[in-house]
Design a protein around this motif. Structure first.
Motif, mmCIF file in Angstrom:
data_model
loop_
_atom_site.group_PDB
_atom_site.id
_atom_site.type_symbol
_atom_site.label_atom_id
_atom_site.label_comp_id
_atom_site.label_asym_id
_atom_site.label_seq_id
_atom_site.Cartn_x
_atom_site.Cartn_y
_atom_site.Cartn_z
ATOM 1 N N VAL A 233 -29.337 -5.867 -29.452
ATOM 2 C CA VAL A 233 -28.634 -5.503 -30.504
ATOM 3 C C VAL A 233 -28.339 -6.668 -31.438
ATOM 4 N N THR A 234 -28.302 -6.458 -32.869
ATOM 5 C CA THR A 234 -28.242 -7.223 -33.953
ATOM 6 C C THR A 234 -27.084 -6.921 -34.929
ATOM 7 N N ASP A 235 -26.605 -7.763 -35.655
ATOM 8 C CA ASP A 235 -25.892 -7.614 -36.697
ATOM 9 C C ASP A 235 -26.712 -7.661 -38.233
ATOM 10 N N ASP A 236 -27.863 -8.099 -37.888
ATOM 11 C CA ASP A 236 -28.837 -8.509 -38.935
ATOM 12 C C ASP A 236 -30.036 -8.385 -38.978
ATOM 13 N N ILE A 237 -30.712 -7.267 -38.636
ATOM 14 C CA ILE A 237 -32.235 -6.962 -38.545
ATOM 15 C C ILE A 237 -33.185 -8.193 -39.030
ATOM 16 N N VAL A 238 -32.886 -8.357 -40.658
ATOM 17 C CA VAL A 238 -33.791 -9.433 -41.271
ATOM 18 C C VAL A 238 -33.547 -10.733 -40.699
ATOM 19 N N THR B 1 -29.048 10.020 -36.185
ATOM 20 C CA THR B 1 -28.520 10.406 -34.966
ATOM 21 C C THR B 1 -27.753 9.380 -34.026
ATOM 22 N N GLN B 2 -28.611 8.339 -33.953
ATOM 23 C CA GLN B 2 -27.974 7.175 -33.102
ATOM 24 C C GLN B 2 -27.108 6.312 -33.935
ATOM 25 N N ARG B 3 -26.975 6.735 -35.408
ATOM 26 C CA ARG B 3 -26.400 5.620 -36.033
ATOM 27 C C ARG B 3 -26.799 4.076 -36.187
ATOM 28 N N THR B 4 -28.224 4.019 -36.116
ATOM 29 C CA THR B 4 -28.566 2.618 -36.190
ATOM 30 C C THR B 4 -29.768 2.303 -37.183
ATOM 31 N N ARG B 5 -29.925 1.209 -37.369
ATOM 32 C CA ARG B 5 -31.272 1.007 -38.139
ATOM 33 C C ARG B 5 -32.071 0.086 -36.841
ATOM 34 N N ILE B 6 -33.483 0.568 -36.781
ATOM 35 C CA ILE B 6 -34.345 -0.050 -35.908
ATOM 36 C C ILE B 6 -35.635 -0.674 -36.524
ATOM 37 N N CYS B 7 -35.973 -1.872 -35.863
ATOM 38 C CA CYS B 7 -37.135 -2.405 -36.079
ATOM 39 C C CYS B 7 -37.988 -3.018 -34.836
ATOM 40 N N PHE B 8 -39.352 -2.819 -34.626
ATOM 41 C CA PHE B 8 -39.747 -3.325 -33.678
ATOM 42 C C PHE B 8 -40.451 -4.619 -33.869
ATOM 43 N N LEU B 9 -40.770 -5.524 -33.001
ATOM 44 C CA LEU B 9 -41.338 -6.659 -33.234
ATOM 45 C C LEU B 9 -42.470 -6.707 -32.293
ATOM 46 N N ARG B 10 -43.797 -7.179 -33.018
ATOM 47 C CA ARG B 10 -44.882 -7.188 -31.819
ATOM 48 C C ARG B 10 -45.613 -8.528 -31.757
ATOM 49 N N LYS B 11 -46.053 -8.937 -30.907
ATOM 50 C CA LYS B 11 -46.867 -9.967 -30.852
ATOM 51 C C LYS B 11 -48.070 -9.833 -29.747
ATOM 52 N N VAL C 177 -31.882 -3.567 -32.670
ATOM 53 C CA VAL C 177 -31.175 -2.404 -33.205
ATOM 54 C C VAL C 177 -29.760 -2.916 -34.035
ATOM 55 N N GLU C 178 -29.650 -2.454 -35.244
ATOM 56 C CA GLU C 178 -28.502 -2.974 -35.983
ATOM 57 C C GLU C 178 -27.661 -1.654 -36.013
ATOM 58 N N PRO C 179 -26.428 -1.468 -35.298
ATOM 59 C CA PRO C 179 -25.656 -0.479 -35.550
ATOM 60 C C PRO C 179 -25.074 -0.267 -36.987
ATOM 61 N N TYR C 180 -25.110 0.927 -37.391
ATOM 62 C CA TYR C 180 -24.005 1.363 -38.733
ATOM 63 C C TYR C 180 -22.855 0.662 -38.217
ATOM 64 N N GLU C 181 -22.081 0.433 -39.661
ATOM 65 C CA GLU C 181 -20.635 0.263 -39.249
ATOM 66 C C GLU C 181 -19.970 1.167 -38.672
#
Length: 130
Positions: free
Chosen positions: A11-16, A37-47, A56-60
């Motif tokens: 969980v993060t407050d700033d994906i970038v 639906t989940q009220r989030t922004r999501i970004c996958f990091l791969r290596k 996962v950055e939750p909406y306000e």
């Protein structure tokens, strides 16, 4: 249940900003996906050769996840691939896991079904269809 570790969710407050820190460790970020639906922004990091990280950055207005951020950015769930989320859902219930919600389509997974469970001796678990 036959399952495979898919990712570890943070969980993060700033994906970038968080993605930039993981870049130092060799991870590359996918595109950010909004999940209404989940009220989030999501970004996958791969290596290559490593476990995927999900940011996962939750909406306000996502008060539950906003509360998690009071302790800062941190891992909060593990996700496992299963052959059939609906069958796995029933098996988790039979083994005293508490569901957070019934299986729903997840935009970050191409609308494959996911669900979450809680159990005090293991924490938060996400299941996703292969």
């Amino acid at each position: 249940m036959d399952c495979t570790l898919e990712h570890i969710g943070y969980v993060t407050d700033d994906i970038v900003k968080t993605a930039e820190s993981f870049r130092l460790l060799g991870y590359e970020a996918d595109a950010v996906v909004n999940d209404e639906t989940q009220r989030t922004r999501i970004c996958f990091l791969r290596k290559q050769g490593e476990t995927t990280i999900e940011l996962v950055e939750p909406y306000e207005d996502n008060k539950t996840m906003q509360k998690m951020l009071k302790h800062g950015v941190s891992p909060y769930h593990t996700c496992y691939l299963v052959d059939d989320v609906n069958d796995a859902y029933e098996e988790m219930l039979d083994n005293d896991f508490t569901p957070l919600f019934k299986p729903v389509a997840a935009p970050a997974f191409g609308n494959r079904l996911i669900c979450y469970f809680w159990k005090s001796n293991i924490g938060l678990i996400e299941l996703v269809n292969r």
